[in-house]
Design an enzyme around this catalytic site. Structure first.
Site, PDB file in Angstrom:
ATOM      1  N   HIS A 280      31.354  31.412  28.085  1.00  0.00           N
ATOM      2  CA  HIS A 280      32.488  30.951  28.895  1.00  0.00           C
ATOM      3  C   HIS A 280      32.565  31.729  30.196  1.00  0.00           C
ATOM      4  O   HIS A 280      32.371  32.939  30.243  1.00  0.00           O
ATOM      5  CB  HIS A 280      33.803  30.970  28.113  1.00  0.00           C
ATOM      6  CG  HIS A 280      34.337  32.318  27.727  1.00  0.00           C
ATOM      7  ND1 HIS A 280      35.131  33.077  28.566  1.00  0.00           N
ATOM      8  CD2 HIS A 280      34.239  33.015  26.569  1.00  0.00           C
ATOM      9  CE1 HIS A 280      35.482  34.196  27.940  1.00  0.00           C
ATOM     10  NE2 HIS A 280      34.952  34.188  26.743  1.00  0.00           N
ATOM     11  N   GLU A 326      38.124  29.209  28.197  1.00  0.00           N
ATOM     12  CA  GLU A 326      38.047  29.569  26.770  1.00  0.00           C
ATOM     13  C   GLU A 326      39.210  30.446  26.374  1.00  0.00           C
ATOM     14  O   GLU A 326      39.799  30.291  25.291  1.00  0.00           O
ATOM     15  CB  GLU A 326      36.715  30.286  26.484  1.00  0.00           C
ATOM     16  CG  GLU A 326      36.472  30.605  25.016  1.00  0.00           C
ATOM     17  CD  GLU A 326      37.049  31.944  24.572  1.00  0.00           C
ATOM     18  OE1 GLU A 326      37.145  32.185  23.342  1.00  0.00           O
ATOM     19  OE2 GLU A 326      37.417  32.767  25.445  1.00  0.00           O
ATOM     20  N   GLU A 327      39.572  31.399  27.248  1.00  0.00           N
ATOM     21  CA  GLU A 327      40.612  32.357  26.907  1.00  0.00           C
ATOM     22  C   GLU A 327      41.981  31.696  26.715  1.00  0.00           C
ATOM     23  O   GLU A 327      42.840  32.242  26.029  1.00  0.00           O
ATOM     24  CB  GLU A 327      40.716  33.431  28.006  1.00  0.00           C
ATOM     25  CG  GLU A 327      39.464  34.271  28.205  1.00  0.00           C
ATOM     26  CD  GLU A 327      39.152  35.192  27.037  1.00  0.00           C
ATOM     27  OE1 GLU A 327      39.872  35.152  26.020  1.00  0.00           O
ATOM     28  OE2 GLU A 327      38.183  35.963  27.145  1.00  0.00           O
ATOM     29  N   ASP A 354      29.431  34.936  22.931  1.00  0.00           N
ATOM     30  CA  ASP A 354      30.775  35.359  23.356  1.00  0.00           C
ATOM     31  C   ASP A 354      31.250  36.530  22.500  1.00  0.00           C
ATOM     32  O   ASP A 354      32.301  36.468  21.869  1.00  0.00           O
ATOM     33  CB  ASP A 354      31.760  34.192  23.260  1.00  0.00           C
ATOM     34  CG  ASP A 354      33.160  34.564  23.738  1.00  0.00           C
ATOM     35  OD1 ASP A 354      33.277  35.563  24.472  1.00  0.00           O
ATOM     36  OD2 ASP A 354      34.128  33.874  23.370  1.00  0.00           O
ATOM     37  N   HIS A 425      39.671  42.425  26.504  1.00  0.00           N
ATOM     38  CA  HIS A 425      40.947  42.021  27.123  1.00  0.00           C
ATOM     39  C   HIS A 425      41.717  43.189  27.741  1.00  0.00           C
ATOM     40  O   HIS A 425      42.940  43.160  27.809  1.00  0.00           O
ATOM     41  CB  HIS A 425      41.844  41.313  26.092  1.00  0.00           C
ATOM     42  CG  HIS A 425      41.302  40.010  25.602  1.00  0.00           C
ATOM     43  ND1 HIS A 425      41.959  39.218  24.685  1.00  0.00           N
ATOM     44  CD2 HIS A 425      40.145  39.346  25.901  1.00  0.00           C
ATOM     45  CE1 HIS A 425      41.247  38.129  24.439  1.00  0.00           C
ATOM     46  NE2 HIS A 425      40.139  38.195  25.170  1.00  0.00           N
TER      47      HIS A 425
END
Length: 466
Positions: A280, A326-327, A354, A425
């Site tokens: 992604h 995607e997130e 990923d 993240h």
């Protein structure tokens, strides 16, 4: 009657010749696979790609200011690498701006806390909100609580994320992030804070997507760094009544158009059949998105380039897909299967990178059970790259996770992710966390996988749908 032995002998000879031909093809494919592995592990291409992405684009939240910069970067990079076909497909994405986030303990021991808004959260009132916290170990514990215990308070979910090679701990704790605001609001909470879904001890909070549900009040949601979660626990041991203030200013700004960006290497004999490898393109806005998922972008782009450099193209088309958003909930992956619904029968197999850039130690697949051993044999040359042959229970990766239910075979190339959730993240997701040698090993594995599957003579369907 005398012709029967002759026919039988002819059949034996033909079968033997076909067997020799098949064996020779496998030998040639394995030889090419070994050559691809060697060229990939000795190349800096992948690291150059992820450096280019993180330096020239940086953080690229879907719908944010760098989103279309990343799309243009991806198109240009595919073209510069020489892909046969480069194109993009529109994806509607929500636009969310993080704003500022701050929190502090008001009583009994006033002090600041390190937090970040969870992706998609609503804002607090402009002047913030102040309330007593109520602690729960897990989301399940919150769901069992009496509403009177929660009403008017800030819920604190304190579940730690376990460290595992395969990242299994994430799945156990992530529900508090994704569903906690719904459960807390149902019981009358005014906000929710969670212990970051991460395995680190740094004073950095981990963001990530959360969800709301129609008909249930939307409450502000934030993550605490692990040390700050520990600090709250220490305060609670001294005084059961802990009051904190919370101030978040995110904004929902409607929708915009992003894109799945695609590069193809046209197959020589079966160009209509597709081996898909993906990653992604979007990232969260805190770091530079190096591990999540700049590494994946570089792995699949570079794998395609190594196949492009072969003197002869493989039989099937290799399609490299860089998914949007995607997130924010696999939005690009979901859009891809809608856009290509009439073409999914031609998708031979799919896989996604990923999970950072840790060494790949195993490959699992999801193919027709009766063909599993044959596929393992076809992939056996991946062992030279340190990749063991695993089981037939693969999910394929986030953006291709919906494909098995639609009958598409998938593979999962398992990475060592023991430290992945230390950086995931956070502002710490930067390129210095990538080991160039491990990245090159990943590229070698995806190159071998894509090439061998593009050459495979095995019918992989029907699979066990999940």
């Amino acid at each position: 009657m005398k012709t029967l032995p002759s026919l039988s002998l002819a059949g034996i000879i033909i079968t033997s010749l076909l067997g020799c031909q098949s064996s020779n093809l496998q030998y040639q494919d394995n030889k090419t696979s070994h050559q691809l592995q060697q060229s990939a592990v000795n190349s800096n291409l992948g690291y150059d790609i992820v450096e280019s992405l993180t330096v020239e684009v940086g953080p690229r939240l879907a719908g944010g200011k760098n989103d279309l910069v990343a799309v243009k970067w991806a198109e240009d990079k595919f073209k510069s690498l020489g892909y046969d076909k480069v194109y993009k497909e529109p994806v509607k994405v929500p636009v969310w701006s993080r704003g500022d986030a701050s929190a502090e303990v008001v009583s009994p021991f006033p002090q600041p806390l390190v937090i970040t808004a969870l992706g998609g959260s609503v804002a607090t009132p402009e002047n913030g909100l102040t309330a007593e916290i109520v602690r729960f170990h897990t989301l399940a514990d919150l769901k069992k609580a009496e509403p009177a215990q929660v009403k008017g308070k800030i819920v604190f979910i304190d579940q730690k994320t376990e460290r595992h090679k395969a990242g299994n701990g994430y799945g156990k704790s992530v529900g508090g992030r994704s569903k906690g605001a719904i459960a807390a609001a149902k019981k009358g909470a005014v906000a929710i804070v969670i212990r970051s879904i991460g395995t680190d001890h740094d004073r950095m909070a981990h963001t990530g997507a959360m969800r709301y549900k129609d008909g249930i009040k939307k409450i502000p949601a934030a993550a605490l760094s692990a040390p700050d979660a520990n600090q709250l626990n220490a305060i609670l041991k001294r005084d059961k009544k802990v009051v904190i203030s919370l101030k978040l200013s995110p904004q929902h700004l409607g929708y915009s158009t992003s894109y799945n960006v695609i590069g193809e290497i046209k197959g020589q004999n079966k160009p209509e059949e597709i081996v898909l490898i993906g990653a992604h393109l979007d990232s969260w806005d805190e770091g530079t998105g190096a591990l999540d998922d700049g590494a994946g972008v570089s792995i699949v782009m570079a794998a395609g380039k190594h196949i492009l450099d072969l003197p002869t193209r493989p039989a099937r088309t290799v399609r490299v897909v860089l998914y949007a958003a995607e997130e924010l909930g696999l939005i690009g992956g979901k859009q891809y299967v809608k856009t290509h619904k009439n073409e999914l029968n031609n998708h031979y197999i799919a896989a996604e990178s990923d999970f950072g850039a840790g060494y790949i130690y195993r490959i699992d697949v999801n193919v027709a059970p009766q063909k599993f051993e044959q596929v393992k044999n076809e992939l056996s040359s991946m062992k030279i790259n340190g990749v063991e042959l695993g089981n037939n229970e693969a999910g394929g990766g986030p953006d291709v996770s919906m494909m098995p239910s639609l009958g598409v075979p998938v593979a999962s190339l398992r990475q060592d992710g023991r430290d992945y959730f230390d950086y995931h993240h956070t502002p710490n997701d930067t390129i210095d966390k990538i080991d160039p040698k491990a990245l090159a090993q990943n590229i070698a594995a995806y190159t071998q996988f894509a090439y061998l599957m593009a050459q495979s003579t095995t019918d992989l369907r029907p699979i066990k749908k999940k």
